[in-house]
Design a protein around this motif. Structure first.
Motif, PDB file in Angstrom:
ATOM      1  N   VAL A 285       0.845  -1.192   0.000  1.00 40.06           N
ATOM      2  CA  VAL A 285       0.000   0.000   0.000  1.00 40.06           C
ATOM      3  C   VAL A 285       0.880   1.241   0.000  1.00 40.06           C
ATOM      4  CG1 VAL A 285      -1.943   1.180   1.111  1.00 40.06           C
ATOM      5  CG2 VAL A 285      -1.657  -1.298   1.395  1.00 40.06           C
ATOM      6  N   THR A 286       0.520   2.220  -0.824  1.00 41.63           N
ATOM      7  CA  THR A 286       1.237   3.487  -0.846  1.00 41.63           C
ATOM      8  C   THR A 286       0.276   4.579  -1.297  1.00 41.63           C
ATOM      9  OG1 THR A 286       3.263   4.596  -1.562  1.00 41.63           O
ATOM     10  CG2 THR A 286       2.053   3.360  -3.230  1.00 41.63           C
ATOM     11  N   TYR A 287       0.796   5.799  -1.417  1.00 39.14           N
ATOM     12  CA  TYR A 287       0.041   6.919  -1.952  1.00 39.14           C
ATOM     13  C   TYR A 287       0.859   7.516  -3.082  1.00 39.14           C
ATOM     14  CZ  TYR A 287      -2.459  11.375  -2.311  1.00 39.14           C
ATOM     15  OH  TYR A 287      -3.172  12.449  -2.780  1.00 39.14           O
ATOM     16  N   ALA A 288       0.213   7.791  -4.214  1.00 35.70           N
ATOM     17  CA  ALA A 288       0.918   8.362  -5.363  1.00 35.70           C
ATOM     18  C   ALA A 288      -0.027   9.276  -6.121  1.00 35.70           C
ATOM     19  CB  ALA A 288       1.431   7.254  -6.280  1.00 35.70           C
TER      20      ALA A 288
ATOM     21  N   VAL B 228      -3.308   0.179  -3.824  1.00 35.42           N
ATOM     22  CA  VAL B 228      -3.130  -1.152  -3.238  1.00 35.42           C
ATOM     23  C   VAL B 228      -2.738  -2.106  -4.353  1.00 35.42           C
ATOM     24  CG1 VAL B 228      -4.212  -3.065  -2.005  1.00 35.42           C
ATOM     25  CG2 VAL B 228      -4.801  -0.710  -1.414  1.00 35.42           C
ATOM     26  N   GLN B 229      -1.664  -2.855  -4.128  1.00 35.26           N
ATOM     27  CA  GLN B 229      -1.188  -3.809  -5.128  1.00 35.26           C
ATOM     28  C   GLN B 229      -0.863  -5.131  -4.453  1.00 35.26           C
ATOM     29  OE1 GLN B 229       1.729  -2.785  -8.387  1.00 35.26           O
ATOM     30  NE2 GLN B 229       3.065  -4.104  -7.198  1.00 35.26           N
ATOM     31  N   SER B 230      -1.134  -6.217  -5.162  1.00 31.20           N
ATOM     32  CA  SER B 230      -0.749  -7.552  -4.698  1.00 31.20           C
ATOM     33  C   SER B 230      -0.380  -8.378  -5.915  1.00 31.20           C
ATOM     34  CB  SER B 230      -1.900  -8.225  -3.935  1.00 31.20           C
ATOM     35  OG  SER B 230      -1.582  -9.574  -3.645  1.00 31.20           O
ATOM     36  N   SER B 231       0.882  -8.748  -6.009  1.00 32.94           N
ATOM     37  CA  SER B 231       1.323  -9.557  -7.145  1.00 32.94           C
ATOM     38  C   SER B 231       0.738 -10.960  -7.068  1.00 32.94           C
ATOM     39  CB  SER B 231       2.850  -9.610  -7.185  1.00 32.94           C
ATOM     40  OG  SER B 231       3.366 -10.114  -5.965  1.00 32.94           O
TER      41      SER B 231
END
Length: 562
Positions: free
Chosen positions: A384-387, A416-419
Motif C-alpha cells: 500500500v502506498t500513496y501516489a 493497493v497492489q498484490s502480485s
C-alpha cells in the motif's frame, strides 16, 4: 425531535398495523377463498419460491461468513473478493456473491426478492411438458427443481457475470438483472410493477431500521451517480436472462406477451434501471456520459428483444427445424430460411458475445507487477502506498483508443497492489482523502482482516494551493509515504518570497529569493521561529508572519476535513 427508546417500537408497530389493515381490506374485498394459495401451489412446492429463498440465503451467507459481515456488518472485506483476473480464482468465484457494504447487499437482495419469484413462477417446480410427471426423474422432481436446479442456475449465471464482467467486478446485481431479463420475456409489465414493489420493500426496511431521521445540510464527497454502475455487468446479466427466458419459452412452447407490452416493459425497465448510462472513465475522477447514445441503445434493445419473441402461433423452434432440414442444404440456403425471430435471437446472442468479449480479454491479462514507487506499507501479500498522477494499471491492462478516448489514464490516491492476487487498485482517490482527511482501507482474506488508515494533513497556503503529507497507519505504526511539492505564498514579505515545504519529517519554511534562501522547520503550536528577518508564529489553525516594520500577514491555514 430525536426518537427515544420508548417511541421507536410504537412507530414500527404503526407500520405493521398499516400493512395488516391494507392486506385485510384487500382480502375482504376480493374474498379469494384460497385462490391465491392454490395459484401459487400450482407452480411452487407448498406455494413458496424456495429457489429464491435459497439464493438469498446463500448471498447473505457469503456476506456474513466469507466477507466478515457477521462481526463487521458495516465494514466487510471487499478487495480480496473482487474479480480482478483469471489468475486470481478466489475473486472470480466470490465476486458475484460478495458486496461492498450493507446498502449494496440489501439493494441486491431486494432486487432478488422482487424479480426472482417471477422467474421461478414462470419456470415452475412442477414440469409442464406434455407426458412429464413430477417424480419420473430427478429433472422433474419438484424438490430437486426448487432446492437444487434453480439455485445452481443462479450460481452459474453469477459465475458468467464475474468471469465475463469488465473488472474489477463485485456484487450480485448482474444476476438480479438476469432475473429481470428472464421475467420480462414472460411478464413485461409485471416486471415493471415488481420494480416499483422493490421501492416499497426498501421503504419498509428503512422505516423499521430508522423510523425517524434527523438530518441537516452538510458537505459531502460524491462521485457522479453513474460512476458506480457496473454497466457492462448489468447489461450482460440482462441479456443472459433474456436469452434464457427465450430458450425456456421456446423449448416449452409457452405463450408470449404482446409486442406492445413487451417493448414497453423492456424500455421502461431499461430506463428506470439506468441501462442507458453509457460512460467513459478519463482518470483522476473525470467521466464522460453519453446520454443521447445510451437512450438510443436501450430503445434499440427493447426493439430487438421484442423482435426475438414470437407473438403469434408459429414457433421459433419450428423455423429452426426447417432451416436445418436436409443435410445437403447449403449454409447459404439455411441462412436465407431464417425467420425474423431467429435473426433477432442470433443478433441478441451476438450482442451478448460482444459484451462478454472485452471482459474475457481484460481478465486474461494481469495488472502490472512492478514495484510501487516510494515508501510502502506491507500487509502480508498487499503493498500500500500513496501516489499522484501515475498510470492506472487496472484500466490500462489493455491499451485501447476509440472516439478520442483512451484506457491509458492517470490516477491519484491510495494505491493497493498484490502480485499474488494480480490486483492493482486506487482504493481511495486523492479528492476523497482531501475531503475526509482520514480513510480506512480494509485488506484481508478468508479468516483474517487488517485495516490500513490513510491520513492527510496539510496547510492551505495563502493565495495558492495546499501543501500536504500522507501517512499510512497499521496498528500503532505510522509510515509517511508522500509529501507534496513546495508551495509559495502570495504575500511578499521584506522583499522576500515565503514558501511552505513538506517532507517525510514534517513541514519547513523557506524564505528568500533565487539562490539566497533560508530554511527552518515549521514551529510547533504556539511557538515562533525567526527566518530572514521575519518572525513566523504557529497559532494552531494559522501560520502568521510579522516583519520588523510591524506588518502582520497570514501565510497559511490548517486544512480542515469533514
Amino acid at each position: 425531535m430525536v426518537p427515544t427508546f420508548e417511541t421507536l417500537p410504537v412507530q414500527r408497530a404503526a407500520v405493521v398495523l398499516a400493512a395488516l389493515l391494507a392486506v385485510g381490506l384487500v382480502w375482504w374485498v376480493d374474498r379469494p377463498a384460497g385462490r391465491w394459495g392454490q395459484q401459487l401451489r400450482r407452480r411452487f412446492v407448498a406455494g413458496v419460491p424456495w429457489g429464491t429463498v435459497v439464493s438469498i440465503c446463500f448471498v447473505l451467507a457469503v456476506y456474513l461468513f466469507v466477507q466478515g459481515g457477521l462481526a463487521h456488518w458495516f465494514t466487510p472485506i471487499v478487495i480480496p473478493f473482487t474479480a480482478w483476473s483469471y489468475t486470481y480464482p478466489l475473486g472470480m468465484v466470490t465476486a458475484a456473491f460478495s458486496h461492498s457494504g450493507p446498502n449494496h447487499l440489501v439493494g441486491n437482495l431486494v432486487g432478488t426478492l422482487t424479480y426472482a419469484p417471477l422467474v421461478e413462477y414462470a419456470w415452475g417446480h412442477y414440469p409442464r411438458n406434455r407426458g412429464s410427471t413430477s417424480f419420473s426423474s430427478w429433472r422433474t422432481n419438484p424438490y430437486v427443481r426448487a432446492f437444487v436446479l434453480f439455485p445452481v442456475a443462479v450460481v452459474v449465471v453469477g459465475f458468467a457475470t464475474s468471469f465475463f464482467g469488465l473488472g474489477p467486478v463485485i456484487g450480485f446485481s448482474g444476476v438480479v438483472f438476469a432475473f429481470a431479463g428472464f421475467a420480462l420475456v414472460y411478464y413485461p409489465l409485471g416486471t415493471v410493477l415488481a420494480l416499483v414493489a422493490g421501492q416499497v420493500i426498501r421503504l419498509v426496511y428503512g422505516a423499521f431500521l430508522t423510523p425517524i431521521s434527523r438530518v441537516s445540510s452538510r458537505e459531502v464527497f460524491s462521485t457522479p451517480w453513474f460512476a458506480d454502475i457496473a454497466l457492462q455487468g448489468h447489461a450482460l446479466g440482462f441479456l443472459l436472462g433474456v436469452l434464457l427466458g427465450l430458450w425456456v419459452s421456446e423449448r416449452r412452447r409457452d405463450d408470449h406477451p404482446s409486442a406492445l407490452r413487451l417493448w414497453t416493459g423492456v424500455l421502461l425497465f431499461s430506463v428506470a434501471q439506468s441501462l442507458w448510462a453509457v460512460y467513459w472513465f478519463r482518470g483522476n475522477g473525470q467521466f464522460i456520459l453519453y446520454r443521447a447514445g445510451g437512450l438510443a441503445l436501450v430503445t434499440l434493445l427493447a426493439t430487438l428483444v421484442t423482435a426475438a419473441v414470437r407473438t403469434d402461433d408459429s414457433r421459433m423452434s419450428a423455423h429452426w427445424d426447417a432451416a436445418g432440414a436436409g443435410r445437403a442444404e447449403t449454409l447459404r440456403g439455411s441462412l436465407t430460411r431464417l425467420s425474423r425471430p431467429q435473426v433477432a435471437f442470433l443478433t441478441l446472442l451476438l450482442v451478448t458475445a460482444l459484451l462478454a468479449g472485452p471482459g474475457a480479454g481484460v481478465n486474461l491479462l494481469t495488472a502490472a507487477d512492478d514495484e510501487l514507487d516510494g515508501p510502502t506499507v506491507s500487509v502480508r501479500d498487499y503493498e500500500v502506498t500513496y501516489a499522484e498522477n501515475v498510470q492506472n494499471q487496472m484500466v490500462a491492462v489493455a491499451n485501447v483508443e476509440a472516439f478520442g478516448e483512451t484506457t491509458t489514464v492517470q490516477t491519484s490516491g491510495v494505491i493497493v497492489q498484490s502480485s499474488e492476487r494480480n490486483l492493482w487498485i486506487t482504493a481511495v482517490s486523492k479528492s476523497q482523502l482531501a475531503f475526509d482527511g482520514s480513510v480506512p482501507v480494509r485488506l484481508g482474506d478468508v479468516g483474517w482482516r487488517e485495516t490500513v488508515v490513510a491520513t492527510r494533513d496539510g496547510w492551505e497556503v495563502e493565495g495558492n494551493r495546499s501543501v500536504y503529507r500522507v501517512t499510512l497507519r497499521v496498528g500503532d505504526e505510522r509510515t509517511p509515504v508522500f509529501a507534496s511539492d513546495p508551495v509559495r505564498a502570495e504575500p511578499v514579505l521584506a522583499g522576500q518570497n515565503v514558501s511552505l515545504a513538506a517532507d517525510r519529517d514534517g513541514y519547513a519554511l523557506v524564505v528568500g529569493n533565487g539562490t539566497q534562501r533560508a530554511r527552518a522547520p515549521l514551529p510547533v503550536k504556539n511557538e515562533s521561529v525567526a527566518l530572514g528577518g521575519i518572525e513566523f508564529t504557529n497559532e494552531g489553525r494559522k501560520l502568521v508572519a510579522r516583519t520588523d516594520d510591524g506588518t502582520v500577514v497570514r501565510v497559511a491555514t490548517r486544512e480542515t476535513y469533514s
